[in-house]
Design an enzyme around this catalytic site. Structure first.
Site, short mmCIF file in Angstrom:
data_model
loop_
_atom_site.label_atom_id
_atom_site.label_comp_id
_atom_site.label_asym_id
_atom_site.label_seq_id
_atom_site.Cartn_x
_atom_site.Cartn_y
_atom_site.Cartn_z
N SER A 148 69.74 67.14 46.51
CA SER A 148 70.93 66.33 46.78
C SER A 148 72.17 67.20 46.60
CB SER A 148 70.99 65.17 45.78
OG SER A 148 72.20 64.47 45.87
N TYR A 161 69.81 61.19 37.59
CA TYR A 161 69.67 61.64 38.99
C TYR A 161 70.04 63.12 39.09
CZ TYR A 161 70.04 61.35 44.12
OH TYR A 161 69.87 61.54 45.48
#
Ligand SMILES: NC(=O)c1ccc[n+]([C@@H]2O[C@H](COP(=O)([O-])OP(=O)(O)OC[C@H]3O[C@@H](n4cnc5c(N)ncnc54)[C@H](O)[C@@H]3O)[C@@H](O)[C@H]2O)c1
Length: 287
Positions: A148, A161
């Site tokens: 990401s 995350y």
């Protein structure tokens, strides 16, 4: 598309995509089917992966659709052998399945952090180790791991995350180095999408006291800038060029640059951005 007319390098190849029932995974599946690739699609959500399979079958390629929870290690190892037995070979794996969670370190539970790491990091590890022998045996393998933008920069409320996506990046970059040294015939690409219009924010969990739906709305409105199809096209282009890193979106490129020229400053910038965008409010505050 037959192999002779294939200038894209995907026709006739066997590709595996996790999290193929939605978003980037579904867009990748549809695009790659259009390029003539045979597909092993999986998702934890069986109904959604069946829909993706139906969309791909129209392209006249072979499609195998399965329910797979990538956190289930033994099942994932067995799945790799099933895919190999079904198609006879496996060339590429797209480790795309992922989840999001909002929560500050002070308030989130160990369980919430562990769940994100289980899916986003251990899922990638399980899949990579399960398929690597088959990819090497194919003589033309490729591992594509989806990290990401948050595997490049940190953002308040995203500690779990962030940790999972930084870990995926470290694992993937090291794998690439090892395969370069061993000269095994497997390429490795780490993908860093910016904000993509998918269900990821709406499916996200949030720690107690946070308004998950409100945060998801704010993410969708202010950060989800690109279509899943644009993400899929960028990833496919990077895979074709055997890129080590694929950044999706101008914001991913700009923030990657910022994190490298001003590593400390980029942390302050992320904190300031989160306040401005109100994507990661503190418990009790409105999104
Ligand atoms: N959308 C974005 O802005 C964005 C940005 C950066 C990175 N990513 C990453 O891209 C990947 C795809 O996300 P998306 O945006 O398409 O989200 P999405 O929610 O639309 O799709 C994710 C898919 O993964 C599946 N999944 C969840 N847990 C699973 C598990 N344990 N096993 C197997 N499948 C599981 C879901 O059912 C879903 O179909 C994720 O790894 C995500 O972290 C997304």
């Amino acid at each position: 598309m037959n192999k002779q007319s294939d200038r894209t390098g995907f026709a006739g190849k066997v590709l595996v995509i996790t999290g193929a029932g939605s978003g980037i995974g579904r867009a990748l599946a549809v695009r790659l089917a259009g390029l003539g690739a045979d597909l092993a699609l999986s998702d934890i959500d069986g109904d959604s992966v069946e829909v993706t399979a139906a969309l791909c079958e129209g392209a006249g390629v072979r499609v195998k659709a399965d329910v797979l929870d990538v956190t289930q290690r033994e099942r994932t190892l067995a799945y790799a052998d099933e895919v190999r037995a079904h198609f006879g070979t496996v060339h590429q794996i797209y480790n795309n399945a992922g989840i999001a969670h909002y929560g500050e370190v002070t308030h989130e539970s160990f369980k919430e952090i562990e769940r994100v790491l289980d899916v986003n990091f251990w899922g990638v590890v399980n899949m990579t180790k399960a398929f690597l022998p088959h990819l090497i045996a194919s003589g033309d393998g490729h591992v594509i791991n989806v990290s990401s933008l948050f595997g490049l920069i940190t953002y308040p409320g995203q500690s779990a995350y962030n940790a999972s996506k930084f870990a995926t990046r470290g694992f993937t970059e090291c794998l690439r180095q090892e395969l370069l040294l061993s000269r095994d015939p497997v390429h490795v690409t780490c993908v860093h999408p910016g904000g993509i219009k998918t269900a990821v924010a709406r499916n996200a969990t949030a720690s107690q006291g946070l308004d998950a739906a409100g945060i998801a709305r704010a993410f969708d409105r202010r950060l989800a800038l690109h279509s899943p199809e644009m993400a899929a096209d960028t990833i496919i282009s990077g895979v074709r060029r055997r890129r080590a890193r694929v950044l999706v979106g101008a914001e991913a490129k700009a923030l990657d640059l910022l994190s490298r020229i001003a590593p400390s400053g980029s942390q302050r910038f992320g904190a300031w951005m989160s306040r401005l965008l109100r994507i990661a409010p503190r418990p009790g505050a409105a999104a």
